[in-house]
Design a protein around this motif. Structure first.
Motif, PDB file in Angstrom:
ATOM      1  N   LEU A 207     -25.705  45.651  44.775  1.00  0.00           N
ATOM      2  CA  LEU A 207     -26.512  44.988  45.795  1.00  0.00           C
ATOM      3  C   LEU A 207     -26.103  45.429  47.188  1.00  0.00           C
ATOM      4  O   LEU A 207     -24.928  45.736  47.430  1.00  0.00           O
ATOM      5  N   HIS A 210     -27.070  42.427  52.603  1.00  0.00           N
ATOM      6  CA  HIS A 210     -27.890  41.229  52.775  1.00  0.00           C
ATOM      7  C   HIS A 210     -28.202  40.571  51.436  1.00  0.00           C
ATOM      8  O   HIS A 210     -28.113  39.345  51.286  1.00  0.00           O
ATOM      9  N   ASN A 211     -28.573  41.367  50.440  1.00  0.00           N
ATOM     10  CA  ASN A 211     -28.908  40.806  49.133  1.00  0.00           C
ATOM     11  C   ASN A 211     -27.681  40.177  48.465  1.00  0.00           C
ATOM     12  O   ASN A 211     -27.785  39.148  47.795  1.00  0.00           O
ATOM     13  N   VAL A 215     -27.656  36.354  47.319  1.00  0.00           N
ATOM     14  CA  VAL A 215     -27.377  35.988  45.922  1.00  0.00           C
ATOM     15  C   VAL A 215     -26.120  35.114  45.846  1.00  0.00           C
ATOM     16  O   VAL A 215     -26.018  34.224  44.997  1.00  0.00           O
TER      17      VAL A 215
END
Length: 412
Positions: A207, A210-211, A215
């Protein structure tokens, strides 16, 4: 804690911030070691675990709120208020604790052990919503008084006994060791490596920044939701089954995680990365179901009354020092050994299972005073009716969840 929070919000450099954290940490340590004892000593025996599980749900709610507040301020606010406001927000909850503490009664067990027998009886009556002359209240009062007399007669819980080579007849030192072991095992099992560095660990699954941050927030939301699971299990299934089953599965999840991260590192597999992310969610659910709440209720249950405060402080210190060790090592471990980081925790969690199986007796549904007899020597167990383990345990079977006495208890 309130002073430390204000101190942290007002500083402008690293040195004063560290000092402010120390001030807040002293307050946190006192609360952290006291709260589980108070809950265990005033909760009904049939739902004692559920009360502690509820407290752990509020802990996970705090983690959930802190993460999302931090996420919002980090991504959408600039300047020093980006961290000052999140830091000072904790004062809202600290003030609530201060106000509620004015209404919380002292533990009747603490009162009894310090000679305040009248107040102990009054508190027991209050907790049972019955007059002080009621048979149930008087039975509980007598059990606590007997336990205090028994523990004092064998020197249980004294500092002199703690530093002597020989354990007392109620195995106080063994019980302190078990309390410290399970507190240390919780942290050495890897949980705060994930809580503190979820974003870093999720980036190893493929990832972007930001992701991974987003998450992480979803992961902590799940952590809060999953914390309601032990509410329905801890007093029905028992402490040992939750320990043994969930920790065994936690070891398996770390082993699987090691394999999946290895696959991501060697081939960049997106499927392996997605599976590794799912495994983290599974691990967090298993942890809060079988290791989080049980670890905080169990030491308060197994420690003798005379050692409960001291022992809880020592076992809590074992938890925090191991927490510190894991948080210190995690960034370097992830950077230098990659997937092997998870192998460490797979092995450690696997080791905890046989130790818990052989050392930790079941305590579900027992009055705290009856737990002494799970560890007592044969001579103590053979004592007369005043301190008879069978009478205590049999009487306990007759007390329903609603606090009523049935025929079995009346017969005893």
């Amino acid at each position: 804690m309130l002073g430390g929070a204000g101190f942290q919000a007002g500083v402008g450099s690293a040195g004063p911030m560290i000092a402010a954290r120390i001030v807040a940490g002293i307050g946190m340590g006192a609360i952290n070691s006291t709260c589980p004892i108070l809950m265990a000593e005033v909760s009904p025996k049939a739902s004692r675990g559920r009360y502690v599980a509820a407290q752990l749900s509020t802990l996970n709610l705090g983690i959930f709120l802190a993460y999302w507040v931090g996420y919002g301020f980090t991504n959408y606010v600039t300047g020093s208020i980006q961290w000052r406001i999140p830091v000072v927000l904790q004062s809202v909850f600290i003030l609530a604790i201060i106000v509620l503490s004015l209404f919380v009664p002292e533990s009747p067990r603490w009162d009894m052990s310090h000679g305040k027998k009248e107040r102990a009886l009054e508190t027991l009556a209050l907790l049972n919503a019955r007059p002080s002359t009621d048979s149930l209240v008087l039975e509980q009062y007598q059990m606590i008084e007997d336990a205090v007399q028994l523990e004092k007669s064998v020197g249980a819980g004294t500092w002199a006994g703690f530093f002597s080579w020989k354990d007392d007849e109620l195995k106080s030192k063994k019980r302190l060791f078990i309390a410290c072991f399970i507190q240390a095992a919780q942290q050495l099992g890897g949980i705060n490596g994930i809580i503190y560095y979820a974003g870093t660990l999720l980036k190893t699954t493929g990832l972007n920044d930001h992701n991974a941050s987003l998450v992480s927030g979803i992961l902590f939301t799940w952590f809060f939701i999953a914390s309601f699971i032990p509410w329905f299990l801890i007093d029905r299934v028992g402490r040992r089954p939750l320990f043994l089953v969930c920790i065994s599965l936690m070891a398996c999840t770390f082993a699987a995680q090691a394999g999946l991260i290895w696959k991501v590192e060697t081939s960049g597999s997106k499927a392996a990365g997605a599976a590794a992310t799912a495994v983290l969610f599974l691990y967090m659910g298993l942890f809060t179901t079988g290791f989080q709440a049980v670890v905080w209720v169990y030491p308060s249950e197994i420690l003798p009354l005379q050692m409960r405060s001291k022992g809880s402080s020592i076992s809590t210190a074992a938890n925090w020092i191991c927490n510190f060790a894991i948080v210190e090592m995690t960034p370097s471990a992830v950077a230098n050994i990659g997937y092997k980081f998870y192998i460490i925790f797979a092995i450690l969690n696997a080791i905890w299972v046989p130790v818990i199986y052989f050392l930790c007796p079941e305590t579900v549904g027992l009055p705290l005073e009856s737990v002494d007899f799970l560890f007592a020597s044969a001579d103590i167990r053979k004592m007369g009716s005043l301190n008879n383990a069978d009478n205590y345990l049999e009487l306990d079977k007759g007390v329903g969840d609603d606090g009523t006495l049935d025929k079995a208890a009346e017969k005893v």
